[in-house]
Design an enzyme around this catalytic site. Structure first.
Site, mmCIF file in Angstrom:
data_model
loop_
_atom_site.group_PDB
_atom_site.id
_atom_site.type_symbol
_atom_site.label_atom_id
_atom_site.label_comp_id
_atom_site.label_asym_id
_atom_site.label_seq_id
_atom_site.Cartn_x
_atom_site.Cartn_y
_atom_site.Cartn_z
ATOM 1 N N CYS A 1 12.096 -10.118 18.848
ATOM 2 C CA CYS A 1 13.073 -9.648 17.862
ATOM 3 C C CYS A 1 12.410 -9.910 16.522
ATOM 4 C CB CYS A 1 14.375 -10.447 17.993
ATOM 5 S SG CYS A 1 15.532 -10.160 16.639
ATOM 6 N N HIS B 1 13.506 -10.546 13.773
ATOM 7 C CA HIS B 1 14.086 -11.642 12.994
ATOM 8 C C HIS B 1 13.466 -13.000 13.372
ATOM 9 C CE1 HIS B 1 17.260 -8.721 12.072
ATOM 10 N NE2 HIS B 1 17.814 -9.574 11.232
ATOM 11 N N CYS C 1 12.230 -2.946 14.871
ATOM 12 C CA CYS C 1 13.365 -3.603 15.520
ATOM 13 C C CYS C 1 13.147 -3.444 17.023
ATOM 14 C CB CYS C 1 14.655 -2.915 15.087
ATOM 15 S SG CYS C 1 16.122 -3.481 15.963
ATOM 16 N N GLU D 1 19.769 -13.866 9.164
ATOM 17 C CA GLU D 1 20.449 -12.989 8.185
ATOM 18 C C GLU D 1 21.121 -13.814 7.086
ATOM 19 O OE1 GLU D 1 20.913 -9.496 7.696
ATOM 20 O OE2 GLU D 1 19.241 -9.273 9.083
ATOM 21 N N ASP E 1 15.033 -1.415 10.257
ATOM 22 C CA ASP E 1 15.487 -2.500 11.124
ATOM 23 C C ASP E 1 16.996 -2.595 10.965
ATOM 24 O OD1 ASP E 1 15.429 -4.804 12.832
ATOM 25 O OD2 ASP E 1 15.535 -6.107 11.078
ATOM 26 N N SER E 2 17.612 -3.391 11.836
ATOM 27 C CA SER E 2 19.049 -3.612 11.701
ATOM 28 C C SER E 2 19.357 -4.511 10.499
ATOM 29 C CB SER E 2 19.585 -4.271 12.969
ATOM 30 O OG SER E 2 18.973 -5.537 13.130
HETATM 31 N N1 DGL Z 1 15.618 -7.345 14.465
HETATM 32 C C1 DGL Z 1 16.178 -6.758 15.632
HETATM 33 C C2 DGL Z 1 15.204 -6.786 16.792
HETATM 34 O O1 DGL Z 1 14.007 -6.839 16.574
HETATM 35 C C3 DGL Z 1 17.476 -7.216 16.161
HETATM 36 C C4 DGL Z 1 18.487 -7.941 15.481
HETATM 37 C C5 DGL Z 1 19.873 -7.443 15.842
HETATM 38 O O2 DGL Z 1 20.457 -7.877 16.848
HETATM 39 O O3 DGL Z 1 20.335 -6.595 15.089
HETATM 40 O O4 DGL Z 1 15.611 -6.727 17.937
#
Ligand code: DGL
Length: 272
Positions: free
Chosen positions: A184, A186, A73, A152, A10-11
């Site tokens: 997302c 997150h 992600c 984050e 993931d990011s």
């Molecule tokens: N967790 C990532 C997603 O599912 C994105 C977060 C980011 O913008 O890096 O899209």
């Protein structure tokens, strides 16, 4: 090979929502995770950058001998899934198909909301995946870029988070959606706050559970489930601060995790 780890990227810390489900459904499987916290958020970047960061992370995991790759992600899935499937000889799973499937199973009135990063919403990937399985849907997509920073940095409760979430979700007021895809990885970490804003009539969909089910299905079908008997040792790598990632990881996964700092771009600043 069947006892090899599952590679998950993931990011940042969002992919831990997928790891938690993999652990719950597949306790014998070892996870090797890469979180590119140094370059997070991906969602505001252009598609070429997202692709080059994602492939560098996936190459790293693949080089470690994982038996499959999970792009935990949505942003990276939206931009890179097809290409990744052609590039690697091991299976690559994304999170958008599973999330769309879960939303279709959940909706009664066929009005579905989608929230995600700018890149995910602009790609229209959820609307395409939803419409592929079901034609008569009303879909409203809204980008919520401010959510990733809250997660984050661990600021997922309190007044600032509550105001940010309420403002971002205002476009859904009066929309009549009965299902909202948290597009997302997150965002499930803000789920209690999102639920408070949208109320009990809206079902929140996180693709984590459905993605872990896809992982499980593939392992079973391909006779690739781990035969290891003892608790696997999971490894987490982050391009950001290992200490910070460990704190967030313990918070979201409920147990201490083993985190090392590793930047797949090896300190060159070409990708920063
Ligand atoms: N967790 C990532 C997603 O599912 C994105 C977060 C980011 O913008 O890096 O899209």
């Amino acid at each position: 090979m069947r006892n090899a780890p599952i590679g998950v990227m993931d990011s940042g810390v969002g992919g831990l929502t997928v790891v938690a489900e993999v652990w719950r459904q597949l306790p014998r499987e070892q996870v090797l995770f890469y979180g590119d916290s140094l370059r997070c958020p991906y969602g505001d970047r252009d598609p070429q950058d997202i692709a080059s960061y994602t492939f560098r992370a996936l190459d790293f995991l693949s080089d470690q001998g994982v038996k499959m790759l999970v792009i935990a992600c949505n942003t990276a899935t939206a931009i890179c899934l097809e290409e990744a499937r052609a590039r690697y000889s091991i299976p690559v799973l994304g999170v958008i198909g599973p999330g769309a499937r879960a939303a279709i199973a959940a909706t009664s009135n066929r009005r579905i909301g989608v929230i995600g990063t700018h890149a995910t919403v602009s790609s229209d990937s959820y609307a395409k995946a939803l419409r592929q399985t079901h034609r008569g849907l009303s879909i409203q997509s809204v980008a919520c870029p401010s959510f990733v920073g809250l997660v984050e940095s661990g600021r997922v409760d309190g007044d600032e988070a509550s105001r940010t979430v309420a403002d971002a979700l205002a476009p859904f007021s009066g929309s009549g959606i009965d299902t909202l895809i948290l597009g997302c990885t997150h965002y499930p970490l803000l789920a209690p706050m999102i639920a408070t804003v949208l109320g009990p009539d809206v079902t929140l969909i996180s693709s984590a559970e459905e993605t872990a089910r896809d992982v499980s299905l593939w392992l079973t079908e391909q006779h690739m489930s781990s035969m290891a008997l003892c608790d696997p040792r999971h490894l987490f790598y982050t391009s950001g601060s290992a200490e910070r990632f460990a704190v967030m990881g313990e918070r979201w996964l409920g147990v201490p995790i083993d985190v090392s700092h590793h930047d797949v771009w090896k300190c060159s600043d070409e990708a920063l």
